[in-house]
Design an enzyme around this catalytic site. Structure first.
Site, short mmCIF file in Angstrom:
data_model
loop_
_atom_site.label_atom_id
_atom_site.label_comp_id
_atom_site.label_asym_id
_atom_site.label_seq_id
_atom_site.Cartn_x
_atom_site.Cartn_y
_atom_site.Cartn_z
N THR A 171 50.49 72.04 80.53
CA THR A 171 51.64 71.78 79.66
C THR A 171 51.91 70.28 79.56
O THR A 171 51.64 69.53 80.49
CB THR A 171 52.90 72.53 80.18
OG1 THR A 171 52.57 73.89 80.39
CG2 THR A 171 54.06 72.45 79.22
N THR A 180 51.48 73.62 75.18
CA THR A 180 50.69 73.98 76.36
C THR A 180 49.48 74.84 76.02
O THR A 180 49.46 75.53 75.00
CB THR A 180 51.59 74.77 77.35
OG1 THR A 180 50.88 75.00 78.56
CG2 THR A 180 52.03 76.10 76.78
N ASN A 193 48.77 76.68 78.71
CA ASN A 193 49.16 77.37 79.93
C ASN A 193 48.56 76.62 81.13
O ASN A 193 49.03 75.55 81.45
CB ASN A 193 48.81 78.86 79.94
CG ASN A 193 49.55 79.57 81.06
OD1 ASN A 193 50.56 79.06 81.55
ND2 ASN A 193 49.07 80.71 81.50
N GLN A 241 47.44 82.04 77.63
CA GLN A 241 48.89 82.30 77.64
C GLN A 241 49.23 83.76 77.93
O GLN A 241 50.39 84.06 78.25
CB GLN A 241 49.47 81.89 76.28
CG GLN A 241 50.84 81.28 76.36
CD GLN A 241 50.87 79.96 77.09
OE1 GLN A 241 51.38 79.88 78.20
NE2 GLN A 241 50.29 78.94 76.49
N ASP A 298 51.35 84.50 80.87
CA ASP A 298 52.81 84.29 80.92
C ASP A 298 53.58 85.59 80.65
O ASP A 298 54.80 85.63 80.79
CB ASP A 298 53.25 83.19 79.95
CG ASP A 298 53.26 81.82 80.63
OD1 ASP A 298 53.10 81.78 81.87
OD2 ASP A 298 53.42 80.82 79.94
N SER A 354 58.46 81.92 78.28
CA SER A 354 58.02 80.57 78.66
C SER A 354 59.11 79.88 79.45
O SER A 354 60.29 80.23 79.37
CB SER A 354 57.75 79.77 77.38
OG SER A 354 57.54 78.41 77.68
N SER A 355 58.71 78.87 80.22
CA SER A 355 59.70 78.02 80.90
C SER A 355 59.90 76.70 80.17
O SER A 355 60.73 75.88 80.58
CB SER A 355 59.23 77.73 82.33
OG SER A 355 59.13 78.91 83.06
N GLY A 368 55.04 71.63 84.05
CA GLY A 368 55.26 72.03 85.45
C GLY A 368 55.42 73.53 85.62
O GLY A 368 55.94 73.97 86.65
N GLY A 369 55.00 74.34 84.63
CA GLY A 369 55.08 75.80 84.79
C GLY A 369 56.50 76.22 85.15
O GLY A 369 57.47 75.82 84.50
N1 GLY Z 1 52.77 78.29 80.16
C1 GLY Z 1 53.91 77.76 80.79
C2 GLY Z 1 55.17 78.10 80.06
O1 GLY Z 1 55.14 78.33 78.87
O2 GLY Z 1 56.20 78.18 80.67
#
Ligand code: GLY
Length: 573
Positions: free
Chosen positions: A383, A401, A403, A422, A425, A454-455, A475-476
């Protein structure tokens, strides 16, 4: 003594920045200072890409033109996260209309996907297939997202904004320390796919070294086709055919119809007041905005402003609001086009009041009372975020991203283009953690055409003093807490954007029940947190990598996070 003071005053006057006595951003009370420019700014994880965006601003392009140019350039210069075949979220603030648009170009599950797709016969989850196979690839959104943003809110042509990226790919880029280190760290992974091996390593299979020239001729050709033919090339034309052929050869899920049917969605951004500042962020399928607001509300109820920053008490409260937010995330969040996400309840001050009543002043709660502890895998360099503000005050805050770092590690034959992974996720099965240790429920189960939770948390803030802030991070699972602390540092603690970026960070995500802390948080503080009952882990690496700009009184103040190599602020003067 008097003379000494006078000398100090003379020195102070000589080094004092030329921004006027009324400028609050740069003072000598802080150890970190932002980069300053006067005519616009681009901040991204990679220097050449920031410069591409700044050059577009110099040519008269607006923030959207520069952002799209930067996004395409990152696909060339930051291959681990910049992308054409991933997805993301873009906030566009239009100064004249005082309006923000939230563009959702998140990937989508292919129509052949279903809730059990990654479940083995014995009921276990096939993580390898769900993360690293052609089935892990969701329908990409980046190309349509960028074209949509450019056509609707930009002023330049696609050819103009892609031209620098074609040049970078065709003529090659000089390998930086950051690129060499990134490719070296993922060498074995990338070499599992012959096309990725061909794309990212020399003919004899060796690594590109710092100072050498790295060309990507297939990618240059792909970019050229998009520049000339637009999104049709990618979704129904020759690139679509290559993606579908790649899928058919390798038991992948994406069909020609899936690509042809993909749509970008403009959503209402989430907007909330925090301490009189207007915070604007992404709604679901991002979980970032909802939980950013939930945590800010709870911290307001806890009167965090009265708690000394960086004290054990301060971190205790941060951990407890993070614990609550991620617990709720696991249960309630998903694609709003498929499930009812209780956004209003989760982000209401009334809910915050009730939740804060459950927090003790001095004692950590136990997450494992609610669910079994799981181990968080090491965060990958996945990301990337970039922020752009033009001289008219238009803003783009974009996070996108593949992912994981380099996504699925699969390059579509003949295109130089990495595919995302992705699908990981989604929640492959209720209660089973994904690659970031995040737990999900039915709300985030796989369904055809659904977007995975997603984050990613791009943010724009209109501060009450009239200044503007754009920020975000990779940073996931840690993205939301990294953005929370950056926003808090600016809004609550009134730090300049560089000091706010450099301040040490912590992270807690409910499960596993661990507080991750960066170096810079004192061992004495950690001991106090442990006495309260927290399980503290020194991370062994850093949290996030924010790319931020603050526009105040006509000056652009930029900060690229120093936590990862290669990032850069490019100012226009
Ligand atoms: N792939 C990380 C996010 O979308 O949160």
């Amino acid at each position: 003594m008097r003379l000494f003071c006078l000398c100090l005053l003379v020195v102070w006057a000589a080094v004092r920045p030329a921004v006027g006595a009324d400028t609050p951003i740069i003072t000598y009370e802080e150890r970190f200072l932002p980069t300053v420019s006067r005519g616009g700014m681009v901040v991204s994880q990679e220097k050449l890409a920031s410069e591409v965006g700044a050059e577009i601003l110099r040519q008269g392009g607006n923030a959207v033109d520069a952002a799209v140019a930067t996004g395409f350039a990152l696909a060339v210069t930051l291959p681990q996260a910049g992308n054409l075949a991933g997805g993301g979220f873009m906030l566009v603030y239009l100064r004249d209309e005082d309006k923000t648009i939230a563009i959702d170009y998140r990937e989508e599950a292919p129509s052949a996907a279903h809730p059990q797709i990654f479940i083995n016969d014995d009921g276990s989850v096939d993580e390898k297939r769900g993360r690293y196979s052609h089935q892990a690839v969701a329908v990409p959104g980046t190309v349509l997202g960028f074209v949509h943003a450019l056509n609707k809110y930009g002023t330049m042509t696609l050819e103009q904004v892609i031209a620098p990226s074609i040049r970078l790919a065709a003529e090659g880029i000089t390998v930086t320390y950051a690129l060499e280190a990134s490719l070296a760290s993922r060498e074995a992974f990338l070499k599992r796919n012959p096309e990725a091996a061909k794309t990212f390593f020399k003919e004899d299979g060796s690594l590109y070294r710092k100072g050498e020239v790295f060309t990507q001729l297939d990618l240059a050709n792909t970019l050229r086709q998009i520049a000339l033919g637009g999104e049709r090339v990618f979704y129904t034309g020759p690139l679509a055919q290559k993606i579908v052929a790649e899928m058919e050869r390798n038991n992948g899920l994406i069909s020609a119809d899936d690509l042809a049917m993909y749509r970008v969605v403009e959503r209402e951004p989430l907007v909330a007041d925090f301490l009189g500042h207007r915070v604007i962020t992404m709604p679901p399928p991002s979980s970032g905005g909802v939980h950013l607001f939930q945590m800010l509300n709870m911290l307001e109820e806890l009167k965090i402003g009265g708690v000394p920053q960086n004290s054990a008490q301060y971190y205790h409260y941060l951990v407890e609001v993070m614990r609550q937010a991620y617990a709720d995330r696991s249960k309630y969040l998903g694609d709003p086009d498929f499930v009812d996400v209780p956004v209003e309840t989760l982000t209401s001050q009334e809910t915050a009041k009730q939740l804060v009543a459950l927090i003790s002043e001095s004692k950590a709660r136990r997450s494992q009372d609610v669910a079994p502890t799981r181990l968080l895998p090491k965060e990958s360099y996945d990301t990337t975020h970039f922020s752009v503000i033009d001289d008219a005050g238009n803003i783009v805050s974009n996070t996108y991203t593949l992912n994981f770092s380099y996504g699925s590690g699969i390059v579509v034959e003949g295109t130089g283009m990495l595919l995302n992974n992705q699908m990981d996720d989604f929640s492959a099965a209720p209660g089973v953690p994904n690659g970031y240790g995040l737990i999900g429920s039915e709300a985030n189960q796989i369904e055809p055409g659904k977007r995975p939770l997603s984050s990613m948390t791009p943010v724009i803030v209109q501060l009450k003093d009239g200044s503007m802030l754009a920020t975000g991070s990779p940073g996931g699972s840690t993205i939301i807490t990294v953005v929370l602390q950056t926003v808090l540092n600016v809004l609550q603690h009134e730090m300049n954007i560089s000091a706010a970026t450099n301040a040490p960070r912590i992270h807690h995500q409910w499960l596993p029940d661990e507080v991750l802390v960066e170096n810079g948080i004192s061992p004495d503080t950690v001991e106090l947190l442990e006495k309260m009952g927290h399980h503290v882990m020194y991370r062994g690496r850093t949290l996030g990598s924010t790319q931020s700009i603050r526009l105040s009184q006509g000056f652009f103040y930029g900060a690229s996070d120093p936590r990862r190599p290669g990032a850069a602020v490019a100012g226009v003067d």
